[in-house]
Write an enzyme that holds these catalytic residues in place. Structure first.
Site, PDB file in Angstrom:
ATOM      1  N   CYS A 154       0.829  -1.206   0.000  1.00 50.04           N
ATOM      2  CA  CYS A 154       0.000   0.000   0.000  1.00 50.04           C
ATOM      3  C   CYS A 154       0.870   1.265   0.000  1.00 50.04           C
ATOM      4  O   CYS A 154       1.753   1.429   0.836  1.00 50.04           O
ATOM      5  CB  CYS A 154      -0.905  -0.036   1.239  1.00 50.04           C
ATOM      6  SG  CYS A 154      -1.723   1.516   1.567  1.00 50.04           S
ATOM      7  N   HIS A 181      -7.738   8.056   4.589  1.00 49.50           N
ATOM      8  CA  HIS A 181      -7.081   9.364   4.638  1.00 49.50           C
ATOM      9  C   HIS A 181      -8.130  10.456   4.762  1.00 49.50           C
ATOM     10  O   HIS A 181      -9.221  10.360   4.200  1.00 49.50           O
ATOM     11  CB  HIS A 181      -6.210   9.605   3.393  1.00 49.50           C
ATOM     12  CG  HIS A 181      -6.897   9.308   2.096  1.00 49.50           C
ATOM     13  ND1 HIS A 181      -7.065   8.021   1.619  1.00 49.50           N
ATOM     14  CD2 HIS A 181      -7.476  10.124   1.177  1.00 49.50           C
ATOM     15  CE1 HIS A 181      -7.707   8.061   0.463  1.00 49.50           C
ATOM     16  NE2 HIS A 181      -7.976   9.328   0.168  1.00 49.50           N
TER      17      HIS A 181
HETATM   18  P1  AMP Z   1      -9.229   9.579  -2.682  1.00 51.17           P
HETATM   19  O1  AMP Z   1      -9.808   9.779  -4.047  1.00 51.17           O
HETATM   20  O2  AMP Z   1     -10.062  10.159  -1.582  1.00 51.17           O
HETATM   21  O3  AMP Z   1      -8.851   8.126  -2.442  1.00 51.17           O
HETATM   22  O4  AMP Z   1      -7.908  10.423  -2.631  1.00 51.17           O
HETATM   23  C1  AMP Z   1      -6.654   9.921  -2.991  1.00 51.17           C
HETATM   24  C2  AMP Z   1      -5.711  11.101  -3.008  1.00 51.17           C
HETATM   25  O5  AMP Z   1      -4.398  10.603  -2.886  1.00 51.17           O
HETATM   26  C3  AMP Z   1      -5.778  11.935  -4.283  1.00 51.17           C
HETATM   27  O6  AMP Z   1      -6.055  13.295  -3.939  1.00 51.17           O
HETATM   28  C4  AMP Z   1      -4.390  11.766  -4.871  1.00 51.17           C
HETATM   29  O7  AMP Z   1      -3.919  12.935  -5.509  1.00 51.17           O
HETATM   30  C5  AMP Z   1      -3.551  11.403  -3.665  1.00 51.17           C
HETATM   31  N1  AMP Z   1      -2.357  10.610  -3.915  1.00 51.17           N
HETATM   32  C6  AMP Z   1      -2.264   9.487  -4.650  1.00 51.17           C
HETATM   33  N2  AMP Z   1      -0.996   9.029  -4.629  1.00 51.17           N
HETATM   34  C7  AMP Z   1      -0.286   9.879  -3.850  1.00 51.17           C
HETATM   35  C8  AMP Z   1       1.082   9.952  -3.456  1.00 51.17           C
HETATM   36  N3  AMP Z   1       1.981   9.051  -3.851  1.00 51.17           N
HETATM   37  N4  AMP Z   1       1.457  10.975  -2.644  1.00 51.17           N
HETATM   38  C9  AMP Z   1       0.564  11.893  -2.242  1.00 51.17           C
HETATM   39  N5  AMP Z   1      -0.736  11.884  -2.586  1.00 51.17           N
HETATM   40  C10 AMP Z   1      -1.153  10.895  -3.386  1.00 51.17           C
HETATM   41 ZN    ZN Z   2      -2.000   1.109   3.807  1.00 55.74          ZN
END
Ligand code: AMP
Ligand code: ZN
Length: 110
Positions: A4, A96
């Site tokens: 993950c 998150h």
């Molecule tokens: P969600 O759609 O609520 O699952 O949000 C996922 C969030 O994670 C999105 O805003 C992405 O831009 C962010 N995200 C995905 N990969 C990364 C990463 N490696 N580092 C920081 N943010 C990320």
């Molecule tokens: Zn995790």
């Protein structure tokens, strides 16, 4: 450590700069920000979504980390979002809290 991405980030695998961290949670910048400030607050243990979280202490830690991070950055007006499940826009299946700020935020959202 699992495969993950947020487990890896939160546990320091990429030396990500944290806005705040303690032994339970980490706060870092979203890679694809939707506003001038876009933070992600995550638990260090793997929890797939809010649905799977039944630890009230950890729930408190997550909200406390929002509070501390915003104070640290002098942010007074912000929106917190938790997308739970694909149908609600969740793309990363490690719980998150989005913290969004730095531009006008309409309500209700589109
Ligand atoms: P969600 O759609 O609520 O699952 O949000 C996922 C969030 O994670 C999105 O805003 C992405 O831009 C962010 N995200 C995905 N990969 C990364 C990463 N490696 N580092 C920081 N943010 C990320
Ligand atoms: Zn995790």
């Amino acid at each position: 450590m699992s495969d993950c991405i947020f487990c890896k980030i939160a546990n320091g695998a990429f030396n990500t700069e944290f806005v705040y961290e303690n032994d339970k949670v980490a706060v870092f910048k979203d890679i694809n920000p939707v506003a001038p400030v876009h933070l992600l607050v995550v638990p260090k243990i793997h929890v797939e979504s809010l649905r799977e979280l039944d630890d009230k202490e950890l729930m408190g830690e997550l909200l406390s980390a929002v509070n501390i991070s915003c104070k640290k950055l002098n942010i007074t007006d912000y929106r917190t979002v938790i997308n739970t499940g694909k149908g609600a826009g969740q793309e990363v299946f490690h719980l998150h809290i989005h913290v969004i700020s730095g531009r006008p935020l309409n309500w209700p959202p589109g």
